[in-house]
Scaffold this motif. Structure first.
Motif, mmCIF file in Angstrom:
data_model
loop_
_atom_site.group_PDB
_atom_site.id
_atom_site.type_symbol
_atom_site.label_atom_id
_atom_site.label_comp_id
_atom_site.label_asym_id
_atom_site.label_seq_id
_atom_site.Cartn_x
_atom_site.Cartn_y
_atom_site.Cartn_z
ATOM 1 N N GLN A 115 -0.543 -5.722 -5.920
ATOM 2 C CA GLN A 115 0.847 -6.008 -6.243
ATOM 3 C C GLN A 115 1.797 -5.361 -5.238
ATOM 4 O O GLN A 115 1.625 -4.196 -4.871
ATOM 5 C CB GLN A 115 1.175 -5.498 -7.653
ATOM 6 C CG GLN A 115 0.327 -6.113 -8.751
ATOM 7 C CD GLN A 115 0.604 -7.594 -8.924
ATOM 8 O OE1 GLN A 115 1.745 -8.022 -9.012
ATOM 9 N NE2 GLN A 115 -0.466 -8.383 -8.971
ATOM 10 N N ASN A 116 2.798 -6.163 -4.801
ATOM 11 C CA ASN A 116 3.877 -5.644 -3.942
ATOM 12 C C ASN A 116 3.332 -4.858 -2.751
ATOM 13 O O ASN A 116 3.835 -3.783 -2.399
ATOM 14 C CB ASN A 116 4.825 -4.749 -4.747
ATOM 15 C CG ASN A 116 5.405 -5.467 -5.941
ATOM 16 O OD1 ASN A 116 5.842 -6.606 -5.833
ATOM 17 N ND2 ASN A 116 5.405 -4.809 -7.090
ATOM 18 N N ASP A 174 -0.226 -12.171 -1.949
ATOM 19 C CA ASP A 174 -1.414 -11.999 -2.799
ATOM 20 C C ASP A 174 -2.678 -12.243 -1.983
ATOM 21 O O ASP A 174 -3.681 -12.754 -2.486
ATOM 22 C CB ASP A 174 -1.365 -12.925 -4.011
ATOM 23 C CG ASP A 174 -1.340 -14.399 -3.621
ATOM 24 O OD1 ASP A 174 -1.233 -14.701 -2.408
ATOM 25 O OD2 ASP A 174 -1.444 -15.250 -4.516
#
Length: 535
Positions: free
Chosen positions: A120-121, A108
């Motif tokens: 995200q991801n 993050d």
């Protein structure tokens, strides 16, 4: 002229009415930034540069990126992160190694500028050769004593070496576990590795055995292009060598302080008086100045920790000289287990812990009375001391219905410093079975392996009771929530033994019952709780 001015004024008013104005209020932006372009592109090959860029669909900021960005394989190629509006730039000091697949996992560490929503991801994979490595290892990491998932554990693949020490060598590929304890190490070379998990509290990718837990797979892990699923159970194993941290000389006693807890201590005094001593705590070995000494006492001391590591050394013991008024020793104290706030069974099972070794104990000065009138005969009472004579286990068969009172007269315990505890009285109420619950169960054990079962509080912090047979029963359990686990005691020493990575020794296995036990008063629970696997 006036008509022209009026037309201009009207035009300005209409123009202002048509201007767009930012809306006030409304829903908070919860949409994370989206990656729209990168250099190199994901899964690119033959990348030979040392600058990486990532462009998003909105303005972004970096948040502690140099700690959160995980680059595998592990590299010493330092970099500088920069942000320009929607773009994050990573300028590396030098080009990446040839014929290697790199994975950059940003966690993050990149967030939108407005609301700090993390991307995200976010992951980027590229290769400096003609191919992208396709190896993958995944699985879960749990705590061996609770079977609960471990978040943010480091899981690493290590290159094979006869001298591999995770205290000094970082993993070649690694990943972190999510909140469910899951991990995935992807785009690795198809090769053989060792698989190790660490709690890595200080985030240095190295194992600190004093403070961190470890788990490892016994066999070599063959990473293939199809997935490999592994389950790892973390255990704590302080393999640091025992040593003396400091000494505390006083007039009445002399204490050795160790760097870790000790299980036992043996002392051989060289041609001198045999001083009284005790392991006052796991880290402190205390010698008493009895009989009083003014000369140096020499002793050979061997201490042993729970993993079997020993420290043998010669020690000079010198008490401080008396100056001024003679200092009185601290008074002897006593602590009872269970406390008097707990109700007990008529079959009394009591532990009395004393702060000093006891030189003399007069059992006739300890009386037990049932229901305020019936004195329990001495022949129905047993006393058992530990080696240091600091813990007395008392058992007595009573037929009490309401209460048991234990009275200890002053002088019943005489310590090695010739003082006694004051007169002491303990009163216990006799429990009423209808106020408690009962747990009964069986263990499927086809191989006849040795085991014991622990009943614990719901947080796995305190052991409430223990049994080692099947069928088993836990009686008189207070209403509440509990956990239960079975420990395989293959060496039959009556305790759980942790593992040791240096010796490639796994800990004794623990089977944790998967759900909480909700105990109610005047109720019995019965089930086949555990099945022990064959060796």
């Amino acid at each position: 002229m006036n008509r022209l001015a009026a037309l201009i004024l009207a035009s300005l008013v209409c123009f202002q009415c048509a201007q767009k104005v930012a809306p006030t209020g409304g829903k908070k932006d919860e949409i994370p930034p989206k990656l729209v372009a990168s250099h190199p592109v994901n899964k690119a090959t033959n990348f030979k540069e040392n600058v990486i860029t990532l462009t998003f669909d909105e303005y972004v900021v970096i948040d502690n990126l140099m700690q959160k960005l995980i680059i595998t394989p592990e590299t010493d190629n330092t970099y500088t992160p920069l942000v320009k509006n929607e773009t994050v730039i990573l300028k590396f000091k030098k080009p990446f190694a040839d014929s290697t697949t790199y994975t950059l996992n940003f966690g993050d560490g990149i967030k939108d500028q407005a609301e700090r929503n993390p991307a995200q991801n976010l992951k980027l994979v590229f290769g400096t050769g003609a191919l992208i490595d396709s190896g993958r290892v995944y699985g879960t990491v749990k705590d061996i004593r609770t079977n609960q998932p471990v978040f943010d554990a480091l899981v690493g693949l290590y290159r094979l070496s006869d001298t591999l020490t995770p205290e000094r060598i970082k993993p070649y590929y690694f990943s972190k576990t999510d909140s469910s304890g899951r991990f995935s190490i992807e785009n690795t070379q198809l090769a053989n590795y060792l698989l190790i998990a660490l709690t890595d509290k200080n985030k240095n990718l190295l194992y600190n055995p004093k403070d961190e837990s470890i788990a490892f797979i016994d066999t070599i892990v063959q990473v293939k292009s199809d997935t490999n699923n592994y389950q790892l159970s973390l255990f704590h194993s302080d393999v640091t060598e025992p040593k003396i941290q400091r000494t505390i000389p006083k007039v009445n006693d002399y204490t050795l302080v160790f760097n870790k807890g000790m299980d036992s201590a043996a002392v051989d005094f060289h041609q001198g008086p045999n001083l009284h001593y005790q392991l006052e705590s796991p880290t402190q070995l205390k010698f008493y100045n009895i009989p009083a000494q003014t000369d140096t006492i020499r002793a050979s001391i061997t201490v042993r920790d729970s993993l079997g590591y020993e420290l043998t050394f010669d020690q000079k013991i010198m008490f401080l000289p008396q100056r001024g008024k003679e200092k009185q020793p601290s008074p002897t104290s006593i602590k009872n287990t269970p406390p008097t706030s707990e109700a007990i069974e008529p079959l009394l099972n009591l532990e009395l812990a004393l702060s000093k070794p006891i030189l003399n104990f007069d059992s006739t000065m300890l009386t037990i009375t049932a229901d305020s009138m019936i004195t329990v005969a001495q022949q129905n009472t047993s006393f058992t001391w530990n080696r240091d004579r600091t813990l007395l286990k008392l058992k007595a068969a009573t037929e009490a219905k309401d209460s048991v009172v234990i009275r200890i007269a002053k002088g019943a315990f005489i310590s090695i410093e010739n003082d006694s505890i004051p007169a002491t009285t303990y009163k216990y109420n006799i429990l009423k079975p209808a106020d408690f619950g009962i747990i009964r169960g069986t263990v499927q054990n086809p191989s006849g392996r040795s085991f014991f079962i622990e009943l614990l509080d719901k947080d796995f912090k305190n052991v409430i009771s223990e049994v080692n047979t099947s069928p088993f029963v836990f009686r008189n359990i207070k209403p509440g929530n509990y956990r239960m686990r079975l420990i395989l005691d293959d060496n039959r020493n009556g305790r759980w033994d942790t593992g040791n990575f240096k010796r490639k020794q796994q800990p004794e296995k623990i089977l944790v019952y998967p759900s909480e036990l909700i105990i109610k008063s005047n109720f019995e629970y019965e089930e086949n709780y555990f099945t022990i696997p064959s060796r």
